[in-house]
Design an enzyme around this catalytic site. Structure first.
Site, mmCIF file in Angstrom:
data_model
loop_
_atom_site.group_PDB
_atom_site.id
_atom_site.type_symbol
_atom_site.label_atom_id
_atom_site.label_comp_id
_atom_site.label_asym_id
_atom_site.label_seq_id
_atom_site.Cartn_x
_atom_site.Cartn_y
_atom_site.Cartn_z
ATOM 1 N N CYS A 121 0.923 2.815 3.532
ATOM 2 C CA CYS A 121 1.183 1.112 4.370
ATOM 3 C C CYS A 121 2.552 0.923 4.529
ATOM 4 O O CYS A 121 4.189 1.000 4.441
ATOM 5 C CB CYS A 121 1.439 0.738 3.387
ATOM 6 S SG CYS A 121 1.750 -1.354 5.012
ATOM 7 N N GLY A 133 0.893 -0.915 0.280
ATOM 8 C CA GLY A 133 0.241 -0.198 0.156
ATOM 9 C C GLY A 133 1.235 1.391 -0.067
ATOM 10 O O GLY A 133 1.534 1.191 0.743
HETATM 11 P P1 5GP Z 1 -2.896 2.181 -2.392
HETATM 12 O O1 5GP Z 1 -3.809 2.138 -3.075
HETATM 13 O O2 5GP Z 1 -3.221 3.160 -1.464
HETATM 14 O O3 5GP Z 1 -1.570 1.370 -2.739
HETATM 15 O O4 5GP Z 1 -3.562 0.598 -1.622
HETATM 16 C C1 5GP Z 1 -4.266 0.165 -1.277
HETATM 17 C C2 5GP Z 1 -4.786 -0.954 -0.386
HETATM 18 O O5 5GP Z 1 -3.555 -0.670 1.302
HETATM 19 C C3 5GP Z 1 -5.896 -1.813 0.872
HETATM 20 O O6 5GP Z 1 -6.938 -2.668 -0.315
HETATM 21 C C4 5GP Z 1 -5.423 -2.230 1.393
HETATM 22 O O7 5GP Z 1 -4.952 -3.529 1.343
HETATM 23 C C5 5GP Z 1 -4.028 -1.870 2.250
HETATM 24 N N1 5GP Z 1 -3.996 -1.048 3.274
HETATM 25 C C6 5GP Z 1 -5.678 -0.345 3.633
HETATM 26 N N2 5GP Z 1 -5.573 0.359 4.750
HETATM 27 C C7 5GP Z 1 -4.625 -0.380 5.294
HETATM 28 C C8 5GP Z 1 -3.651 -0.185 7.341
HETATM 29 O O8 5GP Z 1 -3.945 0.534 7.273
HETATM 30 N N3 5GP Z 1 -2.830 -0.455 7.480
HETATM 31 C C9 5GP Z 1 -2.164 -1.349 5.874
HETATM 32 N N4 5GP Z 1 -0.893 -2.155 6.262
HETATM 33 N N5 5GP Z 1 -2.915 -1.455 5.257
HETATM 34 C C10 5GP Z 1 -3.912 -1.425 4.492
#
Ligand code: 5GP
Length: 357
Positions: A186, A183
């Site tokens: 993340c 993420g």
């Molecule tokens: P992005 O599009 O921002 O790269 O990633 C989105 C994804 O990050 C989400 O679909 C989910 O799998 C993950 N994610 C969402 N909330 C959290 C969080 O609070 N902690 C972590 N480690 N991953 C998250």
């Protein structure tokens, strides 16, 4: 202790090799796909891209905007039965929305209440979402949910390895969600040391899922979840075998996104935060989780107005990838793709300069 020596790849570690193509225009590239499922008897047709089920991207406003484009909105966990009852008064597109739950007792009870209120018939997808899909109870809950919802398309995750992808499909899920730590904001990799380079996870898990087929020829499917920073990452995930792409970051900062609109030094921003960030926990449950550290940074995304132009950009980029690699259909992306390993260099010198856009 054991060390795996094989190099594993993220999206930024590869480019796609251009190939001879008979396509004359981007318009020749079809992005719509049709899927049958390993367990669910439903069929689904649309453009296989979905919002993350986060408070900042899985919103009612997003669903109203994305459904006409045949894109899926995976709702966050914080809408109440009253919210849904109101929403379904004028939204009737089950193919393009999903209901998310975790695996705690209260999640299962909430799902039951939703069903008793007659609301689950409005959803094609149920998404069982946990940060760590390797815990034994996860498989038990998937089986329980499937027993009660034989018709729904069940998504379960997150995992990043082939053996667990297979187990989850055999535990009666239709689609496995892939991604631990990719993420955009993340911090799981930083805080825990756990993770798996996302493109390799997608390639290996897609291979595992597609290898499981039922008597009608329908196979297990996967979602590439998180880490897509540019539309090119979405294309690379499809080329790696992802059946669906899910992301939150690229769906944030818009009018349709969740999060507060914030003004700072004369510029507008929208909040972007993770489902388990302190911000989300305090907002939705009134307190932080005592047993775990937040694995997400709270980010202010530049405000970008309405999402319509962005959707066209993503479609245009995917069609363009199709013309470069000679794929007339999204389904053909993996067959037509050759990845070249490169040094990470996606950011160009000029990207560090402000633009007038
Ligand atoms: P992005 O599009 O921002 O790269 O990633 C989105 C994804 O990050 C989400 O679909 C989910 O799998 C993950 N994610 C969402 N909330 C959290 C969080 O609070 N902690 C972590 N480690 N991953 C998250």
């Amino acid at each position: 202790m054991r060390i795996e020596d094989e190099v594993k790849l993220d999206y930024a570690d590869v480019l796609l090799r251009p190939k001879r193509s008979t396509l004359t225009s981007r318009k020749d590239v079809t992005l719509e796909r049709e899927f049958s499922f390993y367990h669910s008897p439903k069929k689904w047709k649309g453009i296989p891209i979905m919002t993350a089920n986060m408070a900042t991207s899985g919103t009612f406003s997003m669903a109203r905007t994305l459904a006409p484009y045949k894109l899926i909105t995976m709702f966050h966990k914080y809408y109440t039965i009253e919210d849904y009852t109101e929403f379904f008064k004028d939204f009737h597109d089950p193919d393009y929305i999903g209901y998310t739950i975790g695996i705690r007792e209260e999640d299962i009870i909430q799902l039951q209440k939703m069903n008793e209120a007659g609301l689950m018939k409005h959803f094609s997808f149920i998404c069982l979402d946990v940060p760590n899909g390797y815990i034994q109870r996860f498989l038990e809950v998937i089986r329980e949910i499937r027993a009660s919802y034989p018709e729904h398309i069940i998504i379960a995750g997150n995992v990043v390895t082939n053996e667990m992808t297979e187990e989850i499909i055999l535990a009666w899920a239709d689609i496995v969600k892939i991604g631990i730590g990719p993420g955009s904001a993340c911090t799981t990799r930083k805080m825990t040391g756990v993770g798996y380079p996302q493109l390799s996870a997608v390639i290996e898990c897609a291979d595992a899922a597609h290898g499981i087929t039922n008597k009608n020829g329908a196979c297990g499917l996967i979602i590439a979840d998180g880490g897509q920073q540019y539309p090119s990452c979405v294309a690379k995930a499809f080329c790696g075998g992802a059946d669906f792409n899910m992301f939150g970051c690229m769906f944030s900062g818009f009018d349709e996104s969740g999060g507060e609109l914030v003004e700072k030094n004369g510029k507008k921003y929208k909040e972007y935060y993770g489902s388990s960030s302190n911000r989300a926990l305090i907002e939705n449950y009134g307190k932080k989780d005592a047993h775990r550290a937040s694995e997400w940074r709270h980010v202010l995304m530049p405000y970008k107005g309405s999402i319509h132009d962005f959707i066209q950009d993503v479609f245009g980029s995917l069609r363009s990838t199709g013309t470069y690699i000679g794929a007339a259909k999204l389904k053909q992306f993996p067959k037509c793709a050759t990845f070249i390993r490169v040094n990470r260099q996606l950011t160009t010198y000029l990207e560090s300069f402000e633009t007038d856009k």
